[in-house]
Design a protein around this motif. Structure first.
Motif, PDB file in Angstrom:
ATOM      1  N   ALA A 151      46.732  90.694 150.403  1.00 44.84           N
ATOM      2  CA  ALA A 151      47.490  91.098 151.588  1.00 44.84           C
ATOM      3  C   ALA A 151      47.295  92.573 151.889  1.00 44.84           C
ATOM      4  CB  ALA A 151      48.980  90.833 151.373  1.00 44.84           C
ATOM      5  N   ARG A 152      47.359  92.886 153.148  1.00 41.31           N
ATOM      6  CA  ARG A 152      47.443  94.276 153.575  1.00 41.31           C
ATOM      7  C   ARG A 152      48.928  94.612 153.531  1.00 41.31           C
ATOM      8  NH1 ARG A 152      48.525  97.115 158.260  1.00 41.31           N
ATOM      9  NH2 ARG A 152      47.317  99.018 158.482  1.00 41.31           N
ATOM     10  N   SER A 153      49.259  95.731 152.947  1.00 45.97           N
ATOM     11  CA  SER A 153      50.661  96.117 152.866  1.00 45.97           C
ATOM     12  C   SER A 153      51.214  96.300 154.284  1.00 45.97           C
ATOM     13  CB  SER A 153      50.798  97.424 152.086  1.00 45.97           C
ATOM     14  OG  SER A 153      52.144  97.719 151.868  1.00 45.97           O
ATOM     15  N   PHE A 154      52.384  95.758 154.517  1.00 46.58           N
ATOM     16  CA  PHE A 154      53.025  95.892 155.825  1.00 46.58           C
ATOM     17  C   PHE A 154      54.521  96.018 155.603  1.00 46.58           C
ATOM     18  CE2 PHE A 154      52.755  91.457 154.728  1.00 46.58           C
ATOM     19  CZ  PHE A 154      54.017  90.973 155.004  1.00 46.58           C
ATOM     20  N   GLY A 155      55.172  96.744 156.454  1.00 48.05           N
ATOM     21  CA  GLY A 155      56.618  96.902 156.323  1.00 48.05           C
ATOM     22  C   GLY A 155      57.011  97.465 154.976  1.00 48.05           C
ATOM     23  N   ARG A 156      58.217  97.122 154.556  1.00 52.72           N
ATOM     24  CA  ARG A 156      58.710  97.577 153.256  1.00 52.72           C
ATOM     25  C   ARG A 156      58.053  96.758 152.151  1.00 52.72           C
ATOM     26  NH1 ARG A 156      64.906  96.769 154.293  1.00 52.72           N
ATOM     27  NH2 ARG A 156      63.978  94.741 154.051  1.00 52.72           N
ATOM     28  N   PRO A 157      57.862  97.348 150.983  1.00 51.38           N
ATOM     29  CA  PRO A 157      57.228  96.619 149.880  1.00 51.38           C
ATOM     30  C   PRO A 157      57.920  95.294 149.557  1.00 51.38           C
ATOM     31  CG  PRO A 157      57.298  98.937 149.356  1.00 51.38           C
ATOM     32  CD  PRO A 157      58.099  98.753 150.619  1.00 51.38           C
ATOM     33  N   ALA A 158      59.246  95.258 149.593  1.00 50.59           N
ATOM     34  CA  ALA A 158      59.967  94.027 149.282  1.00 50.59           C
ATOM     35  C   ALA A 158      59.582  92.899 150.241  1.00 50.59           C
ATOM     36  CB  ALA A 158      61.464  94.279 149.318  1.00 50.59           C
ATOM     37  N   GLU A 159      59.378  93.225 151.491  1.00 52.78           N
ATOM     38  CA  GLU A 159      59.000  92.207 152.473  1.00 52.78           C
ATOM     39  C   GLU A 159      57.610  91.657 152.199  1.00 52.78           C
ATOM     40  OE1 GLU A 159      61.174  90.839 154.559  1.00 52.78           O
ATOM     41  OE2 GLU A 159      62.565  92.199 153.578  1.00 52.78           O
ATOM     42  N   THR A 160      56.689  92.523 151.799  1.00 51.52           N
ATOM     43  CA  THR A 160      55.344  92.065 151.450  1.00 51.52           C
ATOM     44  C   THR A 160      55.411  91.088 150.279  1.00 51.52           C
ATOM     45  OG1 THR A 160      54.382  94.154 152.216  1.00 51.52           O
ATOM     46  CG2 THR A 160      53.026  92.809 150.766  1.00 51.52           C
ATOM     47  N   LEU A 161      56.187  91.422 149.242  1.00 52.11           N
ATOM     48  CA  LEU A 161      56.322  90.537 148.086  1.00 52.11           C
ATOM     49  C   LEU A 161      56.962  89.211 148.485  1.00 52.11           C
ATOM     50  CD1 LEU A 161      57.569  92.972 145.287  1.00 52.11           C
ATOM     51  CD2 LEU A 161      55.250  92.113 145.662  1.00 52.11           C
ATOM     52  N   LYS A 162      58.018  89.258 149.270  1.00 55.06           N
ATOM     53  CA  LYS A 162      58.735  88.044 149.659  1.00 55.06           C
ATOM     54  C   LYS A 162      57.888  87.128 150.534  1.00 55.06           C
ATOM     55  CE  LYS A 162      63.270  90.101 149.192  1.00 55.06           C
ATOM     56  NZ  LYS A 162      64.431  90.666 149.875  1.00 55.06           N
ATOM     57  N   CYS A 163      57.016  87.701 151.347  1.00 59.24           N
ATOM     58  CA  CYS A 163      56.142  86.881 152.196  1.00 59.24           C
ATOM     59  C   CYS A 163      55.023  86.226 151.399  1.00 59.24           C
ATOM     60  CB  CYS A 163      55.543  87.728 153.318  1.00 59.24           C
ATOM     61  SG  CYS A 163      56.727  88.165 154.590  1.00 59.24           S
ATOM     62  N   ALA A 164      54.478  86.932 150.441  1.00 58.52           N
ATOM     63  CA  ALA A 164      53.343  86.421 149.671  1.00 58.52           C
ATOM     64  C   ALA A 164      53.754  85.471 148.559  1.00 58.52           C
ATOM     65  CB  ALA A 164      52.560  87.584 149.070  1.00 58.52           C
ATOM     66  N   ARG A 165      54.913  85.709 147.959  1.00 57.19           N
ATOM     67  CA  ARG A 165      55.315  84.991 146.740  1.00 57.19           C
ATOM     68  C   ARG A 165      55.345  83.473 146.859  1.00 57.19           C
ATOM     69  NH1 ARG A 165      55.541  82.550 142.965  1.00 57.19           N
ATOM     70  NH2 ARG A 165      56.754  82.838 141.072  1.00 57.19           N
TER      71      ARG A 165
END
Length: 75
Positions: free
Chosen positions: A6-20
């Motif tokens: 993933a390309r980092s987007f928004g806050r880090p927590a959102e990136t993790l929650k979208c990918a997980r």
């Protein structure tokens, strides 16, 4: 899925929650970081809540390993 990139987007927590949800236990998440970040913006609490370990920083990327289901061990 064993790997999500993933390309980092928004806050880090959102990136993790979208990918997980796409990752299985034993899988890896690789995220490109903005210049100069070197993994410093990832909350260990949020990483652990998603069942991940890391991050490991490598040349502008951060790598997370899926240790267990999101929400805690045995969740």
């Amino acid at each position: 899925v064993s790997t999500v990139v993933a390309r980092s987007f928004g806050r880090p927590a959102e990136t993790l929650k979208c990918a997980r949800p796409f990752l299985e236990v034993g899988g890896r998440l690789i995220v490109s970081e903005p210049p100069g970040e070197a993994g410093s913006r990832w909350s260990q609490e949020t990483v652990a809540q998603q069942g991940l370990s890391g991050p490991t920083s490598i040349d502008g990327l951060v790598l997370f390993h899926v240790e267990h289901p999101a929400g805690g061990v045995g969740a």
